[in-house]
Write a protein that holds these residues in place. Structure first.
Motif, PDB file in Angstrom:
ATOM      1  N   CYS A  23      19.296  28.163 -13.169  1.00 55.49           N
ATOM      2  CA  CYS A  23      19.167  26.798 -12.665  1.00 55.49           C
ATOM      3  C   CYS A  23      19.423  25.808 -13.787  1.00 55.49           C
ATOM      4  O   CYS A  23      19.339  26.149 -14.953  1.00 55.49           O
ATOM      5  N   GLN A  24      19.685  24.594 -13.392  1.00 54.23           N
ATOM      6  CA  GLN A  24      19.855  23.502 -14.341  1.00 54.23           C
ATOM      7  C   GLN A  24      18.971  22.347 -13.913  1.00 54.23           C
ATOM      8  O   GLN A  24      18.508  22.287 -12.781  1.00 54.23           O
ATOM      9  N   PHE A  25      18.748  21.426 -14.843  1.00 54.40           N
ATOM     10  CA  PHE A  25      17.949  20.248 -14.536  1.00 54.40           C
ATOM     11  C   PHE A  25      18.648  19.464 -13.431  1.00 54.40           C
ATOM     12  O   PHE A  25      19.837  19.200 -13.487  1.00 54.40           O
ATOM     13  N   ASN A  26      17.878  19.096 -12.427  1.00 50.59           N
ATOM     14  CA  ASN A  26      18.413  18.370 -11.290  1.00 50.59           C
ATOM     15  C   ASN A  26      17.925  16.927 -11.364  1.00 50.59           C
ATOM     16  O   ASN A  26      16.730  16.664 -11.388  1.00 50.59           O
ATOM     17  N   LYS A  27      18.840  15.976 -11.399  1.00 53.26           N
ATOM     18  CA  LYS A  27      18.463  14.566 -11.529  1.00 53.26           C
ATOM     19  C   LYS A  27      17.723  14.044 -10.298  1.00 53.26           C
ATOM     20  O   LYS A  27      17.055  13.025 -10.368  1.00 53.26           O
ATOM     21  N   ASP A  28      17.796  14.760  -9.182  1.00 51.48           N
ATOM     22  CA  ASP A  28      17.045  14.370  -7.986  1.00 51.48           C
ATOM     23  C   ASP A  28      15.538  14.515  -8.210  1.00 51.48           C
ATOM     24  O   ASP A  28      14.749  13.850  -7.544  1.00 51.48           O
ATOM     25  N   TRP A  29      15.136  15.364  -9.150  1.00 56.14           N
ATOM     26  CA  TRP A  29      13.715  15.522  -9.452  1.00 56.14           C
ATOM     27  C   TRP A  29      13.126  14.224 -10.000  1.00 56.14           C
ATOM     28  O   TRP A  29      11.940  13.972  -9.849  1.00 56.14           O
ATOM     29  N   LEU A  30      13.964  13.398 -10.634  1.00 56.73           N
ATOM     30  CA  LEU A  30      13.485  12.141 -11.204  1.00 56.73           C
ATOM     31  C   LEU A  30      13.120  11.121 -10.127  1.00 56.73           C
ATOM     32  O   LEU A  30      12.389  10.169 -10.398  1.00 56.73           O
ATOM     33  N   GLU A  31      13.613  11.303  -8.920  1.00 53.99           N
ATOM     34  CA  GLU A  31      13.294  10.395  -7.813  1.00 53.99           C
ATOM     35  C   GLU A  31      11.984  10.763  -7.128  1.00 53.99           C
ATOM     36  O   GLU A  31      11.441   9.961  -6.372  1.00 53.99           O
ATOM     37  N   ASN A  32      11.464  11.946  -7.392  1.00 57.64           N
ATOM     38  CA  ASN A  32      10.205  12.383  -6.801  1.00 57.64           C
ATOM     39  C   ASN A  32       9.059  11.601  -7.438  1.00 57.64           C
ATOM     40  O   ASN A  32       8.915  11.581  -8.658  1.00 57.64           O
ATOM     41  N   PRO A  33       8.212  10.941  -6.634  1.00 54.75           N
ATOM     42  CA  PRO A  33       7.124  10.136  -7.210  1.00 54.75           C
ATOM     43  C   PRO A  33       6.096  10.961  -7.985  1.00 54.75           C
ATOM     44  O   PRO A  33       5.377  10.417  -8.817  1.00 54.75           O
ATOM     45  N   ASN A  34       6.032  12.254  -7.749  1.00 53.20           N
ATOM     46  CA  ASN A  34       5.108  13.101  -8.508  1.00 53.20           C
ATOM     47  C   ASN A  34       5.606  13.368  -9.923  1.00 53.20           C
ATOM     48  O   ASN A  34       4.817  13.705 -10.804  1.00 53.20           O
ATOM     49  N   TYR A  35       6.897  13.256 -10.141  1.00 52.96           N
ATOM     50  CA  TYR A  35       7.484  13.606 -11.431  1.00 52.96           C
ATOM     51  C   TYR A  35       8.105  12.435 -12.183  1.00 52.96           C
ATOM     52  O   TYR A  35       8.282  12.522 -13.391  1.00 52.96           O
ATOM     53  N   ASN A  36       8.449  11.354 -11.511  1.00 55.30           N
ATOM     54  CA  ASN A  36       9.268  10.322 -12.149  1.00 55.30           C
ATOM     55  C   ASN A  36       8.577   9.592 -13.296  1.00 55.30           C
ATOM     56  O   ASN A  36       9.231   8.979 -14.118  1.00 55.30           O
ATOM     57  N   LYS A  37       7.252   9.655 -13.399  1.00 58.36           N
ATOM     58  CA  LYS A  37       6.551   8.959 -14.479  1.00 58.36           C
ATOM     59  C   LYS A  37       6.603   9.725 -15.797  1.00 58.36           C
ATOM     60  O   LYS A  37       6.464   9.134 -16.854  1.00 58.36           O
ATOM     61  N   TRP A  38       6.790  11.027 -15.737  1.00 58.82           N
ATOM     62  CA  TRP A  38       6.713  11.810 -16.969  1.00 58.82           C
ATOM     63  C   TRP A  38       7.879  12.753 -17.195  1.00 58.82           C
ATOM     64  O   TRP A  38       8.068  13.236 -18.315  1.00 58.82           O
ATOM     65  N   LEU A  39       8.680  13.031 -16.205  1.00 57.62           N
ATOM     66  CA  LEU A  39       9.769  13.997 -16.347  1.00 57.62           C
ATOM     67  C   LEU A  39      11.036  13.321 -16.853  1.00 57.62           C
ATOM     68  O   LEU A  39      11.378  12.216 -16.422  1.00 57.62           O
ATOM     69  N   ALA A  40      11.708  13.994 -17.773  1.00 59.69           N
ATOM     70  CA  ALA A  40      12.984  13.490 -18.294  1.00 59.69           C
ATOM     71  C   ALA A  40      13.892  14.687 -18.555  1.00 59.69           C
ATOM     72  O   ALA A  40      13.421  15.804 -18.770  1.00 59.69           O
TER      73      ALA A  40
END
Length: 102
Positions: A23-40
């Motif tokens: 797998c690779q990092f998916n930029k859609d994960w950054l739109e998830n409100p559970n992850y967008n504050k801390w995930l990069a």
């Protein structure tokens, strides 16, 4: 009778190669409100970065499951709780307005 260099083996099927899904990092994960504050995302496409814990972790084999797993670690949960308390304090305390010195 066996030929030299040839091992006698019982009737066992040959081992199958295990295919792994990378797998690779998916930029859609950054739109998830559970992850967008801390995930990069990281420079490496197989890694993700937690800005709160200041660590990088591998998403190559688990994908979003690795992100969920990291969000449930004790260190991350403690830092998340502390961050919420800090946000409350900054809203409570107003910043000083500096006046121009004479």
């Amino acid at each position: 009778m066996s030929v030299e260099g040839e091992a006698e083996t019982p009737n066992t099927p040959p081992k199958k190669k295990v295919k792994t899904r990378n797998c690779q990092f998916n930029k859609d994960w950054l739109e998830n409100p559970n992850y967008n504050k801390w995930l990069a995302n990281d420079k490496d496409v197989n890694m993700a970065r937690c800005t709160m814990c200041k660590i990088t972790f591998n998403v190559k084999y688990d994908g979003v499951k690795a992100v969920k797993s990291h969000s449930g670690t004790a260190r991350h949960l403690n830092l998340e709780k502390a961050s919420k308390m800090c946000d409350i304090m900054t809203k409570f305390l107003l910043p000083r307005i500096r006046k121009n010195p004479i």
